[in-house]
Write a protein that holds these residues in place. Structure first.
Motif, mmCIF file in Angstrom:
data_model
loop_
_atom_site.group_PDB
_atom_site.id
_atom_site.type_symbol
_atom_site.label_atom_id
_atom_site.label_comp_id
_atom_site.label_asym_id
_atom_site.label_seq_id
_atom_site.Cartn_x
_atom_site.Cartn_y
_atom_site.Cartn_z
ATOM 1 N N PHE A 11 14.633 7.296 9.996
ATOM 2 C CA PHE A 11 13.990 7.535 8.710
ATOM 3 C C PHE A 11 14.953 7.203 7.578
ATOM 4 C CE2 PHE A 11 11.386 10.153 11.471
ATOM 5 C CZ PHE A 11 10.115 10.079 10.905
ATOM 6 N N GLU A 12 14.391 6.766 6.449
ATOM 7 C CA GLU A 12 15.171 6.509 5.251
ATOM 8 C C GLU A 12 14.519 7.216 4.077
ATOM 9 O OE1 GLU A 12 15.525 2.334 4.584
ATOM 10 O OE2 GLU A 12 16.538 1.947 6.495
ATOM 11 N N ILE A 13 15.349 7.625 3.110
ATOM 12 C CA ILE A 13 14.811 8.246 1.899
ATOM 13 C C ILE A 13 14.030 7.197 1.113
ATOM 14 C CG2 ILE A 13 15.372 9.330 -0.311
ATOM 15 C CD1 ILE A 13 17.871 10.508 1.037
ATOM 16 N N ARG A 14 12.799 7.527 0.816
ATOM 17 C CA ARG A 14 11.955 6.626 0.021
ATOM 18 C C ARG A 14 11.980 6.995 -1.458
ATOM 19 N NH1 ARG A 14 6.943 6.867 -2.126
ATOM 20 N NH2 ARG A 14 6.056 4.813 -2.647
ATOM 21 N N THR A 15 11.892 8.309 -1.740
ATOM 22 C CA THR A 15 11.859 8.748 -3.124
ATOM 23 C C THR A 15 12.164 10.240 -3.202
ATOM 24 O OG1 THR A 15 10.522 8.757 -5.165
ATOM 25 C CG2 THR A 15 9.385 9.343 -3.133
ATOM 26 N N TYR A 62 -0.409 6.017 6.739
ATOM 27 C CA TYR A 62 0.801 6.829 6.834
ATOM 28 C C TYR A 62 0.448 8.219 7.363
ATOM 29 C CZ TYR A 62 2.378 3.059 3.854
ATOM 30 O OH TYR A 62 2.657 1.813 3.363
ATOM 31 N N ARG A 63 1.219 8.691 8.310
ATOM 32 C CA ARG A 63 0.965 9.993 8.944
ATOM 33 C C ARG A 63 2.217 10.853 8.780
ATOM 34 N NH1 ARG A 63 -3.657 12.238 11.837
ATOM 35 N NH2 ARG A 63 -3.977 10.210 12.842
ATOM 36 N N GLU A 64 2.042 12.037 8.178
ATOM 37 C CA GLU A 64 3.186 12.905 7.914
ATOM 38 C C GLU A 64 3.494 13.818 9.099
ATOM 39 O OE1 GLU A 64 4.696 16.139 4.572
ATOM 40 O OE2 GLU A 64 2.730 16.323 5.516
ATOM 41 N N ILE A 65 4.761 13.908 9.449
ATOM 42 C CA ILE A 65 5.248 14.890 10.414
ATOM 43 C C ILE A 65 5.670 16.131 9.646
ATOM 44 C CG2 ILE A 65 6.974 15.387 12.190
ATOM 45 C CD1 ILE A 65 7.163 12.358 12.675
ATOM 46 N N SER A 66 5.238 17.293 10.130
ATOM 47 C CA SER A 66 5.486 18.520 9.380
ATOM 48 C C SER A 66 5.731 19.689 10.323
ATOM 49 C CB SER A 66 4.292 18.809 8.472
ATOM 50 O OG SER A 66 4.518 19.963 7.693
ATOM 51 N N ALA A 67 6.033 20.849 9.713
ATOM 52 C CA ALA A 67 6.280 22.092 10.460
ATOM 53 C C ALA A 67 7.341 21.895 11.537
ATOM 54 C CB ALA A 67 4.990 22.628 11.075
ATOM 55 N N VAL A 68 8.367 21.120 11.197
ATOM 56 C CA VAL A 68 9.481 20.902 12.126
ATOM 57 C C VAL A 68 10.374 22.130 12.076
ATOM 58 C CG1 VAL A 68 11.411 19.413 12.749
ATOM 59 C CG2 VAL A 68 9.378 18.436 11.640
ATOM 60 N N CYS A 69 10.445 22.873 13.168
ATOM 61 C CA CYS A 69 11.254 24.087 13.149
ATOM 62 C C CYS A 69 11.727 24.462 14.549
ATOM 63 C CB CYS A 69 10.489 25.256 12.519
ATOM 64 S SG CYS A 69 8.865 25.589 13.217
ATOM 65 N N THR A 70 12.866 25.125 14.578
ATOM 66 C CA THR A 70 13.485 25.583 15.825
ATOM 67 C C THR A 70 13.903 27.038 15.666
ATOM 68 O OG1 THR A 70 14.355 23.356 16.255
ATOM 69 C CG2 THR A 70 15.347 25.187 17.489
ATOM 70 N N MET A 95 0.820 -1.215 0.000
ATOM 71 C CA MET A 95 0.000 0.000 0.000
ATOM 72 C C MET A 95 0.848 1.257 0.000
ATOM 73 S SD MET A 95 -3.168 0.912 2.520
ATOM 74 C CE MET A 95 -4.157 2.380 2.204
ATOM 75 N N GLU A 96 2.150 1.086 -0.008
ATOM 76 C CA GLU A 96 3.044 2.240 0.054
ATOM 77 C C GLU A 96 2.886 3.139 -1.168
ATOM 78 O OE1 GLU A 96 7.753 2.390 0.554
ATOM 79 O OE2 GLU A 96 6.783 1.367 2.234
ATOM 80 N N PRO A 134 5.099 6.762 10.309
ATOM 81 C CA PRO A 134 5.529 8.145 10.083
ATOM 82 C C PRO A 134 6.251 8.321 8.747
ATOM 83 C CG PRO A 134 6.281 7.299 12.222
ATOM 84 C CD PRO A 134 5.852 6.127 11.409
ATOM 85 N N PHE A 135 5.997 9.467 8.120
ATOM 86 C CA PHE A 135 6.788 9.874 6.964
ATOM 87 C C PHE A 135 6.898 11.390 6.993
ATOM 88 C CE2 PHE A 135 2.605 10.570 5.282
ATOM 89 C CZ PHE A 135 2.698 11.385 4.163
#
Length: 227
Positions: A212-216, A156-164, A1-2, A192-193
């Motif tokens: 995490f690994e690069i998927r594409t 699949y659930r995306e993590i976003s708005a990662v900021c410091t 299903m990826e 997670p992606f």
């Protein structure tokens, strides 16, 4: 299903996020004050023409594609961002200490928008927080770092708005928040992606350290209606 990750915005808007979607079966976009993303079924010129027909005047959208897309003249291409899509391949659920992590809500939106405008992790609007699970770290009463969820093409659930905040770089805040985000997603039996610019070496190393690994490769197109 990826395969759904090849077109994560479209599959999110036709499934878990259908209640905050506008458009047609061919093209979908988020309610305007939540976020500016659109999902196109095939990322074709015909899809872009369909999006033009169903969207309001002067609309601005961001859409993702694995391969280059021809943008019809009725749209103005504002920018194109080359990215990596990462997927979590870790073998264990992070069980890091969550002390110091605050669940963010509507009362924090002004500070969140300020941090996003300063650090530019991606679009964040007044109601983007409704996408869920935003967490942050405060230092002396001010928001120093944050992250949250965005696309949800289940499972699949995306993590976003990662900021410091620039004043707090190098203190491990992003790592701690990301560990907590990954943990929460995995405990719901989701995967997670995330996406990151392919020239952001610091973030790439951080995500790889977390499992995490690069998927594409992925391209983000920012377009605006010309007429």
């Amino acid at each position: 299903m990826e395969y759904v990750l090849d077109n994560p915005i479209y599959y999110a808007l036709t499934s878990a996020h259908s209640h905050i979607a506008k458009g047609s079966d061919q093209v979908k976009y988020y309610v305007e004050d939540i976020t500016a993303f659109a999902g196109l079924r095939d990322n074709s010129p015909d899809d872009l023409n369909a999006l033009y027909q169903v969207s309001p005047a002067e609309s601005l959208f961001v859409f993702f594609s694995k391969t280059p897309v021809y943008i019809p003249e009725k749209w103005k291409l504002l920018t194109q961002i080359d990215m990596f899509q990462f997927i979590f391949r870790g073998k264990e659920i992070p069980m890091a200490d969550a002390v110091g992590i605050t669940n963010l809500d509507l009362e924090h939106v002004t500070e969140m928008i300020g941090l996003v405008e300063l650090t530019k992790p991606g679009p964040f609007l007044a109601k983007t927080i409704e996408l869920g699970n935003y967490t942050g770290i405060f230092v002396e009463g001010k928001l120093a770092a944050m992250a949250g969820h965005r696309f949800f093409p289940s499972p699949y659930r995306e993590i976003s708005a990662v900021c410091t905040h620039p004043d707090h770089l190098g203190k491990g805040y992003a790592f701690k928040i990301l560990q907590e985000q990954v943990k929460r997603i995995l405990l719901r039996s989701e995967i997670p992606f995330l996406h990151v610019r392919n020239d952001n070496d610091g973030a790439i190393k951080l995500y790889q350290k977390l499992g995490f690994e690069i998927r594409t490769d992925m391209i983000a197109y920012v377009i605006k209606k010309e007429f």
